[in-house]
Design a protein around this motif. Structure first.
Motif, PDB file in Angstrom:
ATOM      1  N   LYS A 106      39.581  51.102  32.338  1.00 16.46           N
ATOM      2  CA  LYS A 106      39.441  49.690  32.003  1.00 16.46           C
ATOM      3  C   LYS A 106      38.802  48.974  33.184  1.00 16.46           C
ATOM      4  O   LYS A 106      38.833  49.464  34.318  1.00 16.46           O
ATOM      5  CB  LYS A 106      40.800  49.069  31.678  1.00 16.46           C
ATOM      6  CG  LYS A 106      41.794  49.101  32.837  1.00 16.46           C
ATOM      7  CD  LYS A 106      43.146  48.539  32.413  1.00 16.46           C
ATOM      8  CE  LYS A 106      44.173  48.680  33.537  1.00 16.46           C
ATOM      9  NZ  LYS A 106      45.510  48.197  33.118  1.00 16.46           N
ATOM     10  N   THR A 107      38.223  47.831  32.918  1.00 13.18           N
ATOM     11  CA  THR A 107      37.582  47.035  33.970  1.00 13.18           C
ATOM     12  C   THR A 107      38.432  45.804  34.249  1.00 13.18           C
ATOM     13  O   THR A 107      38.848  45.105  33.312  1.00 13.18           O
ATOM     14  CB  THR A 107      36.167  46.620  33.555  1.00 13.18           C
ATOM     15  OG1 THR A 107      35.410  47.785  33.221  1.00 13.18           O
ATOM     16  CG2 THR A 107      35.463  45.891  34.687  1.00 13.18           C
ATOM     17  N   LEU A 108      38.680  45.555  35.521  1.00 17.23           N
ATOM     18  CA  LEU A 108      39.492  44.420  35.958  1.00 17.23           C
ATOM     19  C   LEU A 108      38.673  43.532  36.878  1.00 17.23           C
ATOM     20  O   LEU A 108      37.628  43.939  37.400  1.00 17.23           O
ATOM     21  CB  LEU A 108      40.746  44.911  36.686  1.00 17.23           C
ATOM     22  CG  LEU A 108      41.675  45.829  35.881  1.00 17.23           C
ATOM     23  CD1 LEU A 108      42.800  46.355  36.767  1.00 17.23           C
ATOM     24  CD2 LEU A 108      42.231  45.120  34.668  1.00 17.23           C
ATOM     25  N   THR A 109      39.158  42.331  37.094  1.00 14.93           N
ATOM     26  CA  THR A 109      38.440  41.398  37.963  1.00 14.93           C
ATOM     27  C   THR A 109      39.403  40.495  38.714  1.00 14.93           C
ATOM     28  O   THR A 109      40.548  40.291  38.285  1.00 14.93           O
ATOM     29  CB  THR A 109      37.459  40.529  37.139  1.00 14.93           C
ATOM     30  OG1 THR A 109      36.651  39.739  38.031  1.00 14.93           O
ATOM     31  CG2 THR A 109      38.216  39.592  36.207  1.00 14.93           C
ATOM     32  N   GLU A 110      38.933  39.986  39.815  1.00 15.53           N
ATOM     33  CA  GLU A 110      39.668  39.000  40.600  1.00 15.53           C
ATOM     34  C   GLU A 110      38.666  38.310  41.512  1.00 15.53           C
ATOM     35  O   GLU A 110      37.660  38.912  41.905  1.00 15.53           O
ATOM     36  CB  GLU A 110      40.766  39.686  41.430  1.00 15.53           C
ATOM     37  CG  GLU A 110      41.660  38.712  42.195  1.00 15.53           C
ATOM     38  CD  GLU A 110      42.766  39.439  42.949  1.00 15.53           C
ATOM     39  OE1 GLU A 110      43.914  39.428  42.475  1.00 15.53           O
ATOM     40  OE2 GLU A 110      42.471  40.028  44.004  1.00 15.53           O
TER      41      GLU A 110
END
Length: 449
Positions: free
Chosen positions: A298-302
């Motif tokens: 999965k792709t996450l961001t911050e």
């Protein structure tokens, strides 16, 4: 006796989002499917002729699947005892491994780990397909187009379990340097755009100010194909997000397209990274059959912010548009991995890390009585090929000019936390019906029911 180098990395993914192939007399590693890369980290697109030549080199170095290998199987079974025996045989004879061993009999995924106490063995089971070489040099299954699992990644996964445990997982990122961030901010302080002026003309100067980006790796041998897969997938994700390459999937535009004409923060910038994404590992009541499931990635961001010295810290906040892009990439991952096999290679590496960690963490080798010293590298039967990993890359970044300032999209990464996946299994009584009896021919693989 001189130990042979088992060129299980003969078909090796190189560092920029495409396949690299070395060994078995394949020549230079600078030429990879779709990309040319030099040891100093410079990257350029390979010409059509270079891609054609690279694919032909790969075809010449491998054998086409025959017999049962030429047929897809819903459940192919690999005996780790039999696989290790195959490796010992290659060591003792001084011969290179055959293609079916390098490609783990065409396995596409490992869904089950089975403790075979009667034969002091551990069995791996999952779907398999014949393999073929794409025009860009990737080796994929003929049915789904998914990248085939590789023996060298399995060996690296086993050898990395303790290193990853001490490192907090297997981690990769491509990062700007603090000095580069400071130079860029100083450059932007002197920029004054006239109304209606296109900021694109500034990007060359901005990239020069930004300077080379660092390649950071932990928890895995940096000279392995596994490590190159992490860097390659990170590199390609960033290029798609930043619009530096055309997205091959209609439902996944670049982040720059989403962010066009939107408010941009002048003090923070979005970061994306790919992380493990699995359902809880399931087991039967006796702990004999274990099931691994889930998309895998999965792709996450911050958002990141940085101080006057260019040092970065996470803010704990998420940019709404960056989150939207991360969700879109997660939703489109299956299609994206068919179009750009490097993402399937990444999931394969994550799968194998989970398998190796599960076997180690749950002590399945002790329960079965198998000695995994060959795969774990406790002896000298398997010597993996080694590949030079550049420490820096030329800047790969894009700049978005918004109403509140500039956003620089340049950071990314991969986080493989196989321990979190395997440490809290759930019980599934239906798994007791899964059987994978040994094949009468005593091969190291066979097709089960």
């Amino acid at each position: 006796m001189r130990l042979p180098t088992l060129m299980v990395a003969a078909l090796c993914l190189a560092m920029t989002m495409s396949s690299a192939y070395a060994g078995i007399g394949l020549g230079t590693q600078r030429s990879v499917g779709g990309v040319m890369i030099a040891p100093d980290g410079s990257v350029r697109a390979a010409t059509a002729e270079e891609q054609k030549e690279m694919a032909q080199v790969v075809r010449n170095a491998m054998e086409a699947p025959t017999g049962e290998l030429a047929q897809a199987a819903d459940r192919r079974v690999i005996s780790l005892n039999g696989l290790q025996a195959k490796l010992k045989e290659a060591h003792e004879s001084g011969q290179h491994l055959d293609t079916e061993t390098m490609f783990l009999a065409g396995m596409q995924r490992i869904e089950y780990v089975i403790v075979d106490q009667e034969n002091n063995d551990i069995l791996l089971a999952g779907p398999a397909e014949p393999w073929m070489v794409r025009p860009d040099g990737h080796v994929v299954g003929t049915e789904t187009g998914g990248s085939v699992l590789r023996l060298d990644d399995l060996v690296t996964a086993f050898r990395s379990v303790e290193t990853a445990r001490n490192n907090g997982g297997i981690l990769c990122s491509i990062e700007p340097t603090p000095e580069g961030r400071v130079r860029l901010q100083n450059f932007l302080k002197n920029v004054k755009l006239r109304p209606g002026q296109n900021p694109a003309y500034l990007e060359a100067g901005m990239r020069q100010a930004f300077g080379p980006q660092q390649i950071l790796l932990g928890g895995v041998a940096t000279d392995s194909r596994f490590a190159r897969t992490l860097v390659a997938a990170d590199f390609e994700m960033k290029r798609i997000a930043m619009g530096l390459t055309q997205s091959p999937v209609a439902g996944l535009p670049s982040y720059l397209e989403l962010a066009k004409n939107q408010v941009q923060s002048s003090v923070s910038t979005p970061r994306w990274w790919m992380a493990s994404d699995y359902e809880p590992v399931a087991r039967d009541e006796e702990g004999r059959v274990w099931k691994i499931s889930g998309q895998g990635v999965k792709t996450l961001t911050e958002d990141d912010t940085f101080d006057k010295q260019g040092n970065v810290r996470a803010t704990g906040r998420k940019n709404a548009l960056a989150s939207k892009w991360a969700d879109m990439m997660t939703e489109q991952f299956e299609e994206l991995s068919r179009e750009r096999p490097v993402f399937r290679d990444l999931r394969n590496a994550m799968d194998l890390a989970v398998i190796a960690t599960l076997i180690t963490q749950q002590q399945l080798d002790h329960k079965s009585g198998i000695d995994l010293s060959v795969l774990r590298g406790n002896d000298s039967h398997v010597e993996l090929a080694s590949y030079e990993m550049p420490k820096t890359l030329e800047p790969q970044c894009s700049f978005v000019k918004g109403r509140a300032g500039w956003t620089v999209t340049a950071s990314g990464g991969v986080n493989v936390n196989a321990f979190a996946v395997s440490e809290n299994p759930v019980t599934d009584e239906t798994l007791g019906s899964i059987a994978a009896a040994s094949d009468a021919s005593s091969r190291w693989w066979w097709d089960g029911k």
